[in-house]
Write a protein that holds these residues in place. Structure first.
Motif, PDB file in Angstrom:
ATOM      1  N   SER A  39     -44.335  50.986 -29.064  1.00 30.59           N
ATOM      2  CA  SER A  39     -46.006  50.942 -30.342  1.00 30.59           C
ATOM      3  C   SER A  39     -47.102  50.327 -29.541  1.00 30.59           C
ATOM      4  O   SER A  39     -46.425  49.738 -27.814  1.00 30.59           O
ATOM      5  CB  SER A  39     -45.148  50.097 -31.142  1.00 30.59           C
ATOM      6  N   GLY A  40     -47.825  50.376 -30.267  1.00 28.30           N
ATOM      7  CA  GLY A  40     -49.106  49.397 -29.135  1.00 28.30           C
ATOM      8  C   GLY A  40     -50.373  49.090 -30.792  1.00 28.30           C
ATOM      9  O   GLY A  40     -49.991  50.258 -31.867  1.00 28.30           O
ATOM     10  N   GLU A  41     -51.171  49.133 -29.874  1.00 25.40           N
ATOM     11  CA  GLU A  41     -52.592  48.746 -31.023  1.00 25.40           C
ATOM     12  C   GLU A  41     -53.736  48.820 -30.483  1.00 25.40           C
ATOM     13  O   GLU A  41     -53.844  48.679 -28.840  1.00 25.40           O
ATOM     14  CB  GLU A  41     -52.515  47.632 -31.755  1.00 25.40           C
ATOM     15  N   LEU A  62     -60.662  40.220 -33.108  1.00 28.58           N
ATOM     16  CA  LEU A  62     -60.054  41.692 -34.379  1.00 28.58           C
ATOM     17  C   LEU A  62     -58.844  41.730 -34.669  1.00 28.58           C
ATOM     18  O   LEU A  62     -58.383  42.378 -33.402  1.00 28.58           O
ATOM     19  CB  LEU A  62     -61.230  42.132 -34.420  1.00 28.58           C
ATOM     20  N   PRO A  63     -58.657  42.242 -35.679  1.00 26.68           N
ATOM     21  CA  PRO A  63     -56.753  42.766 -35.891  1.00 26.68           C
ATOM     22  C   PRO A  63     -57.234  43.913 -35.235  1.00 26.68           C
ATOM     23  O   PRO A  63     -58.102  44.915 -34.745  1.00 26.68           O
ATOM     24  CB  PRO A  63     -57.043  43.255 -37.099  1.00 26.68           C
ATOM     25  N   GLY A  64     -55.839  44.792 -34.607  1.00 27.23           N
ATOM     26  CA  GLY A  64     -56.085  45.854 -33.768  1.00 27.23           C
ATOM     27  C   GLY A  64     -55.712  47.147 -35.238  1.00 27.23           C
ATOM     28  O   GLY A  64     -55.131  46.471 -36.231  1.00 27.23           O
ATOM     29  N   ALA A  65     -55.548  48.337 -34.466  1.00 30.50           N
ATOM     30  CA  ALA A  65     -55.359  49.359 -35.345  1.00 30.50           C
ATOM     31  C   ALA A  65     -54.260  49.642 -34.431  1.00 30.50           C
ATOM     32  O   ALA A  65     -54.113  49.633 -33.090  1.00 30.50           O
ATOM     33  CB  ALA A  65     -56.446  50.642 -35.044  1.00 30.50           C
ATOM     34  N   SER A  66     -52.614  49.881 -35.695  1.00 33.79           N
ATOM     35  CA  SER A  66     -51.758  49.997 -34.749  1.00 33.79           C
ATOM     36  C   SER A  66     -51.524  51.358 -35.024  1.00 33.79           C
ATOM     37  O   SER A  66     -52.147  52.577 -35.608  1.00 33.79           O
ATOM     38  CB  SER A  66     -51.008  49.248 -36.189  1.00 33.79           C
TER      39      SER A  66
END
Length: 239
Positions: free
Chosen positions: A31-33, A39-43
């Protein structure tokens, strides 16, 4: 550690992607982002060389291909490509330190090889100016041993995809030529040659002790063993 593990800089190379300044991908295992600064990341999930985004970005998939410097990527949505990018790994402090250590190791192998080449040339000069038959035979045996030592160091350079430094080679040739000239002009050649041989042996011993320690720190046991073998030979010759 998985192939894609780490932190990657993202660089836009074409298509409808926005500017990617400050965009990074952080990957760990499956997994990753993708993140932009704080800012919040997109997983996303890592499936082979595909990065499959989770909701609310489901349908977006980054398809990666290996490149010399990292990876090339195609940004897709529902199977349609809309942009291209590159990934370049951001090296951690530990990775940079490891690379520097390997560079230092190759440098010391190179110096050991140049040292042996210089010793070979010096031995030729000493053999040519020594009249004592016993010392001459010892010098010839030393030359055969030195040739084996040089071969070991050359093999370790090749194992690191490196070649001997021509600058150090030139320095060795100059030093050997200078010694040959001095040998022709000074007296007491046998005694001086014996002294030079003794000093050279101990210089080589110290050099291989250092190379062995650096190789061990770099995790290169084959080079460490080659250094140990050469050092043992030199210690036996110095007795």
């Amino acid at each position: 550690m998985a192939e894609l593990d780490g932190v990657w800089d993202v660089k836009r190379t074409g298509g409808a992607l926005p500017p990617m300044l400050g965009v990074r991908k952080q990957i760990s295992g499956a997994s990753g982002e993708t993140k932009l600064g704080p800012l919040p990341g997109a997983s996303f999930d890592v499936v082979g060389l595909s990065l499959r985004y989770r909701a609310p970005f489901a349908g977006f998939v980054d398809v990666l291909e290996r490149d010399e410097e990292g990876y090339r990527g195609r940004a897709t949505f529902c199977g349609r490509e809309f942009g291209d990018f590159e990934l370049e790994r951001i090296k951690t402090g530990g990775e940079m330190a490891s690379e520097q250590l390997k560079e230092q190791l190759v440098k010391h192998i190179d110096e050991a090889y140049a040292m042996e080449q210089n010793v070979l040339r010096m031995l030729d000069g000493m053999i040519g100016t020594t009249e004592d038959s016993e010392i001459k035979n010892e010098l010839r045996e030393h030359k055969l041993e030195t040739e084996r030592h040089a071969e070991r160091m050359q093999q370790r350079l090749e194992a690191h995809s490196a070649t001997p430094s021509m600058v150090r080679e030139a320095g060795g040739i100059a030093g050997a030529l200078l010694k040959s000239v001095l040998d022709l002009t000074r007296g007491e050649k046998a005694g001086r040659n014996a002294r030079d041989g003794y000093a050279t042996e101990h210089l080589e011993i110290a050099s291989y002790q250092l190379l062995e320690r650096i190789a061990q720190r770099a995790g290169d046991e084959e080079t460490a063993e080659a250094a140990r073998e050469n050092r043992r030979d030199e210690e036996a010759m110095a007795k």
